[in-house]
Scaffold this motif. Sequence first.
Motif, mmCIF file in Angstrom:
data_model
loop_
_atom_site.group_PDB
_atom_site.id
_atom_site.type_symbol
_atom_site.label_atom_id
_atom_site.label_comp_id
_atom_site.label_asym_id
_atom_site.label_seq_id
_atom_site.Cartn_x
_atom_site.Cartn_y
_atom_site.Cartn_z
ATOM 1 N N PRO A 288 49.745 -17.869 15.518
ATOM 2 C CA PRO A 288 48.514 -18.133 14.745
ATOM 3 C C PRO A 288 48.290 -17.159 13.588
ATOM 4 O O PRO A 288 47.677 -17.520 12.592
ATOM 5 N N TRP A 289 48.800 -15.916 13.720
ATOM 6 C CA TRP A 289 48.635 -14.959 12.622
ATOM 7 C C TRP A 289 49.351 -15.443 11.353
ATOM 8 O O TRP A 289 48.936 -15.160 10.249
ATOM 9 N N LEU A 292 47.150 -17.740 9.504
ATOM 10 C CA LEU A 292 45.845 -17.203 9.117
ATOM 11 C C LEU A 292 45.643 -17.343 7.603
ATOM 12 O O LEU A 292 46.587 -17.193 6.830
ATOM 13 N N ASP A 293 44.416 -17.647 7.228
ATOM 14 C CA ASP A 293 44.062 -17.827 5.813
ATOM 15 C C ASP A 293 44.576 -16.653 4.978
ATOM 16 O O ASP A 293 44.240 -15.495 5.215
ATOM 17 N N THR A 294 45.398 -16.953 3.993
ATOM 18 C CA THR A 294 46.012 -15.900 3.165
ATOM 19 C C THR A 294 44.972 -15.202 2.282
ATOM 20 O O THR A 294 45.214 -14.104 1.787
ATOM 21 N N ALA A 319 40.223 -17.070 15.729
ATOM 22 C CA ALA A 319 41.024 -18.299 15.774
ATOM 23 C C ALA A 319 41.900 -18.155 17.011
ATOM 24 O O ALA A 319 42.164 -17.037 17.443
ATOM 25 N N VAL A 322 44.194 -15.166 17.376
ATOM 26 C CA VAL A 322 43.903 -14.147 16.349
ATOM 27 C C VAL A 322 42.627 -13.423 16.767
ATOM 28 O O VAL A 322 41.550 -14.022 16.807
ATOM 29 N N ARG A 359 48.475 -7.507 8.578
ATOM 30 C CA ARG A 359 49.149 -8.766 8.948
ATOM 31 C C ARG A 359 50.501 -8.516 9.617
ATOM 32 O O ARG A 359 50.924 -9.292 10.468
ATOM 33 N N ARG A 362 49.729 -7.386 12.955
ATOM 34 C CA ARG A 362 48.837 -8.402 13.551
ATOM 35 C C ARG A 362 47.634 -7.747 14.227
ATOM 36 O O ARG A 362 47.323 -8.021 15.389
#
Length: 600
Positions: A288-289, A292-294, A319, A322, A359, A362
């Motif tokens: 999921p990472w 993840l929205d950039t 999320a 996340v 990121r 994570r």
Amino acid sequence: MENLKNVAPIEDFNWDAYENGETVTNVSHDELEKAYDGTLNKVNDREVVDGTVIAMNKREVVVNIGYKSDGIIPLNEFRYNPDLKIGDTVEVYIENQEDKKGQLVLSHRKARATRSWDRVNAALENEEIIKGYIKCRTKGGMIVDVFGIEAFLPGSQIDVKPIRDYDVFVGKTMEFKVVKINQEFKNVVVSHKALIEAELEQQKKEIIGKLEKGQVLEGTVKNITSYGVFIDLGGVDGLIHITDLSWGRVSDPKEVVELDQKLNVVILDFDDEKKRIALGLKQLTPHPWDALDTDLKVGDKVKGKVVVMADYGAFIEIAPGVEGLIHVSEMSWSQHLRSAQDFMKVGDEVEAVVLTLDREERKMSLGIKQLKQDPWETIEEKYPVGSKHTAKVRNFTNFGVFVEIEEGVDGLIHISDLSWTKKVKHPSEFTQIGADIEVQVLEIDKENRRLSLGHKQLEENPWDVFETVFTVGSVHEGTIIEMLDKGAVVALPYGVEGFATPKHLVKEDGSQAQLDEKLEFKVIEFNKDAKRIILSHSRIFEDVAKAEERAEKKAASGAKKSSSSNKREDSPMIQNQAASTTLGDIDALAALKEQLEGKK
């Protein structure tokens, strides 16, 4: 018909034989019986023989053993063999050749029991596969009828898979292998699992030989435990640990999978002998990472659910898979070390601000206090020096009281700033934790985020007044409220406390003053800055004696001196030197005290 009339009757005609259809008359009955018996098997009671099933219905089985009559056996004696049919050879035990009804009495159960011990031992020795009828459940397994013997089938030996419902096996006929016999107690243990293990072993070798890390296989959920899920890969078992079921947190594996469910799994690892196989389910979906929205960055607001609580903070799932940590220090502007449970609980929906974002690792840290303004940014405007506020007592130390005016704004009231009059040894004597207390801001320390506060400053300093009342040489009534090694604490009027050393507590009769005793005390020292009043009881009568002694000497020395001495005694002026106090001084002090009290 006429011919028949001319035939003379035979005197020895055997009417019984005639009724039975026998028409031969020149052979005796005994001879016929002997000839008939010769064609039949010779049988004895309590003997086991083989017979043939010649008929059967829902209740009974008719068995022919070559005897003059057939035997009838209840069908339930053959329940271990549901495939029984006409023509089958069965062993029977002859209980009675002829009962009251002339019936041959047979038993199949007893025949089996008679030979059963030998047969069951032979089955163990030869590793023979035998049939048995599962009669009922018992503790730890089942009772199986094998050759008429009650054998034990352990629950673990019914199948290679764990059995969830034993009752479905009751009443079934299955194949078994004898695995153990206790000769002394005549106990027999059988296994059905042993029959299929050999076949599974071969399958296992084939599967294990092809195993590779990263390989995806189809398996069936065999067992669910609190720590993970066992998967049957076709004779080989693997374990999906609870942490490898989903990228998100899983509290119970039953939330993700169910028994007998078929699913694809990936091989993560196995030992050298490939006996322990670690499987993964979440690895078949992207992390999921990675999804993840950039555009998410530090300072952004996010919403999520509390999934785990600890004293030091809370993990928020923004999320599936996340998570970010809100440390307890980021939950409030307050500097009081509190538990995260004071602010939130598992399941709460919360909004937070992203403080750090890594990121690659994570990892993410969040804060909720950032959603409110830091009160110290405008501290001088909201809490200026000299302003008065109501605060809540948070903690005590030997030197003061820590209070909180609002969340995040702390202050210290020094022990000396609690009261003008009372000597406070410990703040617990003055207030209590959780109580409200009125304060005045004395000083602002913005760098250390701490206010210096006072409580006594809300009232005027009474020592300005006390300075005019408790003058040196003045006498006041006091009560001893505490006895110490160095002296006594004396409660004076207006809530003031003074101190008298042991030598100043000696009474006129030579005895020592005691606790709770009410006496007259003379002020021998007054210190406004130190808020200290030193008293003496003994000085009162000592000074009177000295005054009388001086008066006598002066009277003897001459009338002029005596006259001037009397004038001085009549004077209402107060002498501040304790050594020169006279009876006149005492009267004047008493008058001043009354005057002050009248004003009060």
